[in-house]
Design an enzyme around this catalytic site. Structure first.
Site, PDB file in Angstrom:
ATOM      1  N   SER A 322       0.834  -1.201   0.000  1.00 13.51           N
ATOM      2  CA  SER A 322       0.000   0.000   0.000  1.00 13.51           C
ATOM      3  C   SER A 322       0.866   1.248   0.000  1.00 13.51           C
ATOM      4  CB  SER A 322      -0.924   0.002   1.221  1.00 13.51           C
ATOM      5  OG  SER A 322      -1.667   1.186   1.291  1.00 13.51           O
ATOM      6  N   TRP A 325       2.463   1.616  -3.420  1.00 15.19           N
ATOM      7  CA  TRP A 325       1.475   2.049  -4.412  1.00 15.19           C
ATOM      8  C   TRP A 325       1.455   3.571  -4.515  1.00 15.19           C
ATOM      9  CZ3 TRP A 325      -2.738   5.272  -4.005  1.00 15.19           C
ATOM     10  CH2 TRP A 325      -3.648   5.269  -5.061  1.00 15.19           C
ATOM     11  N   HIS A 326       1.727   4.247  -3.400  1.00 15.90           N
ATOM     12  CA  HIS A 326       1.608   5.703  -3.382  1.00 15.90           C
ATOM     13  C   HIS A 326       2.716   6.411  -4.140  1.00 15.90           C
ATOM     14  CE1 HIS A 326      -1.379   5.004  -0.203  1.00 15.90           C
ATOM     15  NE2 HIS A 326      -1.807   6.222  -0.468  1.00 15.90           N
ATOM     16  N   GLY A 327       3.831   5.773  -4.353  1.00 18.06           N
ATOM     17  CA  GLY A 327       4.870   6.476  -5.085  1.00 18.06           C
ATOM     18  C   GLY A 327       6.199   5.754  -5.088  1.00 18.06           C
ATOM     19  N   PHE A 482      -0.057  10.168  -7.722  1.00 19.56           N
ATOM     20  CA  PHE A 482      -0.058   8.749  -7.464  1.00 19.56           C
ATOM     21  C   PHE A 482      -0.832   7.974  -8.522  1.00 19.56           C
ATOM     22  CE2 PHE A 482      -0.116  10.557  -2.972  1.00 19.56           C
ATOM     23  CZ  PHE A 482       1.256  10.675  -2.947  1.00 19.56           C
TER      24      PHE A 482
END
Length: 482
Positions: A322, A325-327, A482
């Site tokens: 998770s 996933w953001h960056g 993102f």
């Protein structure tokens, strides 16, 4: 095209009028128009990336229809893996190529060797993380036979590119959105009115809360070594409210805009800062992403049904993925790892689902006080995590936290533009109090019976939006990256 732009202010009324009063007689024509409007909305940034959305649409539509007539398990798995590998391959290339190359080079440098590896100047397509997960969920649900694949390519295209939630979610499931796209929508004044109210609340959170805090946050984080611990605390707390106002504001605008077109999207935020532990926080923050990882990663890994060791492993995987996933930055991985560590004690003691209802002032004074203390504890821990999320590097984050938590110095922070800081604290306090009052009504913040009160709130928020609107502030939404 930004929601908070003049372009969108012109775009939306035109699309609304044509959608309901020109294209409304035929569902297919209406859906074709939605696809056209959505491509125009997305292509406003860079028309070249429309090819990625179209390719992803055709890929998963085709695989879904292959799965329709394929009963052999091996063939079905192969089709599923084609979708997963290609979709995540595109996402990985555009989002993580330079990250992996740079990390590879840094690893060799750390051990005393040098390696020559070139990076590419890759532009990250806006919203690729969101629509990739959306199309993947369709293929996975069809594979699991939880959803009948559609034969309507136009409806499927509208599902993938539906402009209100295309760029930053909520990440919709086909089981919710596709049936709404595939059936006739009726003009409903109540639904449209509710949508406009939710949009107003979203614009207030974005333009008044998030954007007004943005210059202060940027100044403090960009010059953190120059400030005392009290100022760094202000920067961290203000960022907590900035990112919440920014992202939940976007979600409210997206959900409200969808209502204007007869479509209901899932809730994405349910007042997460009124959470009494980390488990409750993640049931209220970015709900569409956390439930996506729960259903398509955590449960397939075994969820919480195996041994304690495997359960803990799954928790770490879900939070680290998770974060990633953001960056493409190790700060996001550490942020995810930090939340995994926070979540672990309540999971082990089986108290992660202890708090499911909302706090009630009518409960016993002791319970109320304890809940307030739990709110504050959770908020402090989440805010510490936000420092990693906001920082450019792990070293910057660690130095920021070191100076914030152990420096014990104080000074009076001066706003870059000379505004009184007390006004911002009053604004945040009023915002928190109002959110507490409406904590059971995330879809209808103006639920009050008194028409006079509702009218005053409308006027107050519109006036605040006009007053706080600053042309010199970067108005883009944080989650666009993102």
């Amino acid at each position: 095209m930004l929601f908070n732009s003049i372009d969108f202010a012109i775009f939306l009324p035109i699309v609304f009028f044509l959608y309901w009063f020109v294209c409304n007689r035929n569902l297919k024509v209406q859906n074709i128009f939605i696809v056209f409007a959505s491509y125009l909305f997305y292509g406003w940034w860079d028309w070249r990336f429309l090819g990625l959305i179209i390719f992803s649409t055709l890929l998963d539509y085709t695989i879904g229809n292959f799965l329709r007539n394929e009963e052999r398990i091996s063939k079905r798995k192969a089709l599923l893996w084609v979708s997963v590998i290609i979709n995540l391959g595109f996402l990985g290339f555009f989002k993580y190529y330079n990250f992996f190359v740079d990390s590879f080079v840094d690893a060799f440098t750390f051990f005393g060797s040098t390696i020559d590896a070139g990076s590419l100047n890759i532009i990250l397509p806006v919203g690729i993380s969101f629509y990739t997960f959306q199309t993947l969920s369709y293929t996975i649900d069809v594979y699991k036979k939880e959803l009948e694949p559609t034969k309507d390519i136009i409806a499927f295209s509208a599902f993938v590119c539906f402009f209100p939630q295309l760029v930053a979610g909520p990440i919709e499931r086909a089981v919710n959105l596709l049936p709404q796209i595939s059936t006739k929508r009726n003009f409903d004044k109540t639904q449209i009115t509710d949508g406009l109210k939710l949009m107003l609340w979203g614009f207030f959170k974005k333009l008044v809360i998030a954007d007004s805090l943005s210059p202060i946050v940027n100044d403090i984080f960009n010059n953190s070594s120059d400030y005392s611990s009290t100022t760094l605390i202000i920067g961290a707390v203000f960022f907590a409210f900035q990112i919440y106002g920014d992202f939940s504001g976007y979600s409210d605008i997206a959900i409200g805009t969808s209502k204007l077109f007869g479509v209901e999207l899932m809730s994405n935020f349910k007042f997460p800062y009124f959470s009494r532990n980390i488990g409750e926080f993640w049931r209220k923050w970015h709900i569409s992403l956390s439930t996506w990882f729960r259903d398509y990663l955590y449960i397939p890994l075994g969820g919480s049904k195996g041994s304690q060791i495997s359960n803990i492993r799954n928790i770490f995987i879900i939070f680290i993925v998770s974060g990633f996933w953001h960056g493409a930055n190790w700060t996001f991985v550490v942020w995810g790892l930090f939340h995994a560590l926070l979540f672990l004690p309540s999971f082990i003691t089986r108290t992660n689902r202890k708090f499911t209802g909302t706090i009630n002032v009518l409960q016993s004074p002791k319970t109320f006080v304890l809940d307030i203390l739990r709110f504050l504890q959770t908020f402090v821990l989440v805010t510490i995590g936000w420092v990693f999320f906001r920082s450019e590097s792990i070293n910057q984050a660690l130095l920021y936290l070191k100076n914030m938590l152990f420096d014990f110095t104080a000074d009076v922070y001066v706003h870059p533009s000379g505004y009184r800081m007390i006004d911002y604290f009053i604004m945040i306090i009023c915002f928190v109090v109002f959110e507490y009052i409406i904590r059971n009504n995330e879809r209808n913040p103006f639920y009050f019976k008194s028409k006079a009160l509702r009218f005053c709130l409308y006027v107050l928020m519109i006036f605040a939006i006009i007053l706080f609107y600053d042309d010199g502030v970067d108005r883009s939404f944080i989650y666009f990256q993102f």
